[in-house]
Design an enzyme around this catalytic site. Sequence first.
Site, PDB file in Angstrom:
ATOM      1  N   ARG A 300     -16.484  -9.147  -5.247  1.00 57.54           N
ATOM      2  CA  ARG A 300     -17.480  -8.333  -4.523  1.00 57.54           C
ATOM      3  C   ARG A 300     -16.774  -7.585  -3.392  1.00 57.54           C
ATOM      4  O   ARG A 300     -16.721  -8.055  -2.262  1.00 57.54           O
ATOM      5  CB  ARG A 300     -18.577  -9.236  -3.956  1.00 57.54           C
ATOM      6  N   ARG A 336     -15.184  -5.204  -8.757  1.00 58.73           N
ATOM      7  CA  ARG A 336     -16.433  -4.445  -8.803  1.00 58.73           C
ATOM      8  C   ARG A 336     -16.415  -3.424  -7.675  1.00 58.73           C
ATOM      9  O   ARG A 336     -16.152  -3.777  -6.528  1.00 58.73           O
ATOM     10  CB  ARG A 336     -17.628  -5.369  -8.635  1.00 58.73           C
ATOM     11  N   GLU A 433     -27.528  -4.839 -14.852  1.00 57.59           N
ATOM     12  CA  GLU A 433     -28.384  -5.547 -13.907  1.00 57.59           C
ATOM     13  C   GLU A 433     -29.666  -4.779 -13.626  1.00 57.59           C
ATOM     14  O   GLU A 433     -30.459  -5.183 -12.789  1.00 57.59           O
ATOM     15  CB  GLU A 433     -27.627  -5.894 -12.623  1.00 57.59           C
ATOM     16  N   ASN A 456     -28.728 -11.897 -11.311  1.00 55.93           N
ATOM     17  CA  ASN A 456     -29.409 -11.979 -10.006  1.00 55.93           C
ATOM     18  C   ASN A 456     -30.317 -10.769  -9.820  1.00 55.93           C
ATOM     19  O   ASN A 456     -31.476 -10.885  -9.416  1.00 55.93           O
ATOM     20  CB  ASN A 456     -28.397 -12.011  -8.857  1.00 55.93           C
ATOM     21  N   ASP A 457     -29.753  -9.595 -10.091  1.00 56.96           N
ATOM     22  CA  ASP A 457     -30.555  -8.382  -9.951  1.00 56.96           C
ATOM     23  C   ASP A 457     -31.419  -8.119 -11.172  1.00 56.96           C
ATOM     24  O   ASP A 457     -32.536  -7.636 -11.048  1.00 56.96           O
ATOM     25  CB  ASP A 457     -29.644  -7.173  -9.686  1.00 56.96           C
ATOM     26  N   ARG A 467     -35.446 -10.676  -4.652  1.00 55.05           N
ATOM     27  CA  ARG A 467     -34.658 -11.904  -4.782  1.00 55.05           C
ATOM     28  C   ARG A 467     -34.502 -12.654  -3.466  1.00 55.05           C
ATOM     29  O   ARG A 467     -34.019 -13.775  -3.445  1.00 55.05           O
ATOM     30  CB  ARG A 467     -33.289 -11.601  -5.426  1.00 55.05           C
ATOM     31  N   CYS A 504     -22.262 -12.699 -14.906  1.00 59.14           N
ATOM     32  CA  CYS A 504     -21.720 -13.038 -13.587  1.00 59.14           C
ATOM     33  C   CYS A 504     -22.812 -13.337 -12.562  1.00 59.14           C
ATOM     34  O   CYS A 504     -22.521 -13.531 -11.393  1.00 59.14           O
ATOM     35  CB  CYS A 504     -20.790 -11.947 -13.077  1.00 59.14           C
TER      36      CYS A 504
HETATM   37  C1  PEP Z   1     -25.996  -9.908  -9.893  1.00 57.40           C
HETATM   38  O1  PEP Z   1     -26.818  -9.066  -9.512  1.00 57.40           O
HETATM   39  O2  PEP Z   1     -26.254 -10.771 -10.751  1.00 57.40           O
HETATM   40  C2  PEP Z   1     -24.650  -9.951  -9.318  1.00 57.40           C
HETATM   41  C3  PEP Z   1     -23.741 -10.782  -9.775  1.00 57.40           C
HETATM   42  O3  PEP Z   1     -24.383  -9.115  -8.291  1.00 57.40           O
HETATM   43  P1  PEP Z   1     -24.802  -9.410  -6.765  1.00 57.40           P
HETATM   44  O4  PEP Z   1     -25.277 -10.833  -6.687  1.00 57.40           O
HETATM   45  O5  PEP Z   1     -23.585  -9.150  -5.953  1.00 57.40           O
HETATM   46  O6  PEP Z   1     -25.880  -8.391  -6.562  1.00 57.40           O
HETATM   47 MG    MG Z   2     -26.191  -7.351  -8.393  1.00 56.81          MG
END
Ligand code: PEP
Ligand code: MG
Length: 590
Positions: A300, A336, A433, A456-457, A467, A504
């Site tokens: 990140r 990324r 995402e 996550n997104d 989130r 991820c």
């Molecule tokens: C995600 O969105 O799943 C991700 C890995 O990116 P971040 O948590 O940095 O938004």
């Molecule tokens: Mg993300």
Amino acid sequence: MASTTLQGLPASPGIAVGRCWTVDRRRLRTPRRKVTEQEVETELDRLDVAIDLSVQQLDGVRAKFQASDGAEHLAIIDVHRAMLRDPSLVDEVRRLVRVERVNVEWAVKRAVRKIKGAFDADDEFFRERRSDVDYVGERIVKNLMGQGSDAAEMPPPGSIVVARDLSPADTALFFHDRRVAALVTDAGGVTSHTAIVARALEIPAVVGTGKASTSAERGDWLVVDGSHGLVVLNPSAAERAEYEAARVRQMEREAELTRLKDLPAETVDGVRLRMVGNIEFGEEVPGLLSHGGEGVGLYRTEFLFMGRSELPTEEDHYRDYRALLDAMGGRPVTVRTFDLGGDKLPSGQKDHSENPALGLRAVRYCLRHPDLFYAQLRAAVRAAAHGNLRIMFPMVSGVAEVRAAKWALAEAFEQVVAQGLPARMPPVGVMVELPSAAVVADRIAREVDFLSIGTNDLIQYAIGVDRQNMDVAYLYRPLHLAVLRMLKSVAEAARAAGISVSMCGEMAGEPLYTLVLLGLGLDELSMNGPSIPEVKRVIRGASAREGRELLDRILDLNTADDIEREVRAEMARRFPGLLEGGARVGPVSG
Ligand code: PEP
Ligand code: MG
């Protein structure tokens, strides 16, 4: 005395039972006075002396660690050391002394306040950067006042350090030789440096308790459960024994898991997955490798903005990526590009839009700020000439953005080549995402070398749940049928295009889901280092066929509750003991 339990934030997992060692870190009272014209130069000399002294002190802390193991995390101290001489601080202090004729202690305080004002206080990421500036200012002021020595009393081995807040230098000192069993702070978030250092050193920590330092006294018994963010004050003998037993069980389990470190993540029917790590800082690498990480699946890079008042330059990026590639010793590193925007912005910038999560974020932000984007891309193609670097674009919404980002990368490559510098075009991937990207993943897959699913997104946008919003946390369900259908179609799209597909998001590191992910046929799972062994254990004990069967079964169900019940039952049957403590994937902040 009855025990009390404080709920804080789980900053670093693990259990500790020990005696409290409170650390007094009260704020200084900064003297304020006017200085005469004749005194100005003397004041400025005092500033130079105090800065030199501060640098020497941080060097002293650093040197102690270089002699010992586990010195990797000291990059944070280097950041503070650099900040001590940062012109945005020093020049402002000098200006205040010269123009406003205030004493240098007061000028430091004012300059610190001004720099902090440029960081957005509503965002946890930048709130932490504000405390970096505070630490640096405080150290200078203490030295001006003759109180700068680090000769603090050291806690006895096995103590649990409790403080209002700790600077990374304090944290590093206390953790020297791992003499401290755990750490508890009133302030801080899970991305605070204290939390990061604690995770890097694998010491249990709970932050953000609000009042631990005023509730506990030196010598009190404490229990810290870093996995659940709990601190038990004055536990009864029975509670202590219970947690102590849990701690021993956990350590035995970890020792058993560590034995898996060098074994492949291969199912009993011969399907091999690559286990890689999500990292924010280079100092997480040793921990990742010690847990058997085979590469970095998500770096990140926006965390490079941390602790700076100026944007990182191309050289800063380049050096950072090269150091990471070297530290990973030839293993693949997926960089990324910045996931900036919304509430994660460079200092001094603020997004006033109503829906920052739907606004100018990630690749959209980068395409709108080519200077920033190209500096990163040039650095990446230069670093790629020296190691196994892959590049990945976040938050693409469809094919057009993929092409725009690739175009920028190709241009950056040409620019570097035109300068006569070594460069290599790295493999290019995108994060899936956004639901739009998931739905057109078949088309995107034709444009790139790999896909990585950011659950996550993806969950946030697919179900429409913020989130970070605890009010709607109950809706944040990785096993929602819509999420599962998307995951399946993305994996199929990648397979049809003959490219690899990774996951991820936090879902990848939760063993409850591992069998389902095996059923999807993912090639790579990227997670926090400490999650790798447990997930690997499940993979090694299962077959991909079982995963596919489970996936088929749950895709016939309707609700997230039904699906989760089925998955839990299967996992409890196949892997007794695995679900102790429950699934950890809830809403996560980015
Ligand atoms: C995600 O969105 O799943 C991700 C890995 O990116 P971040 O948590 O940095 O938004
Ligand atoms: Mg993300």
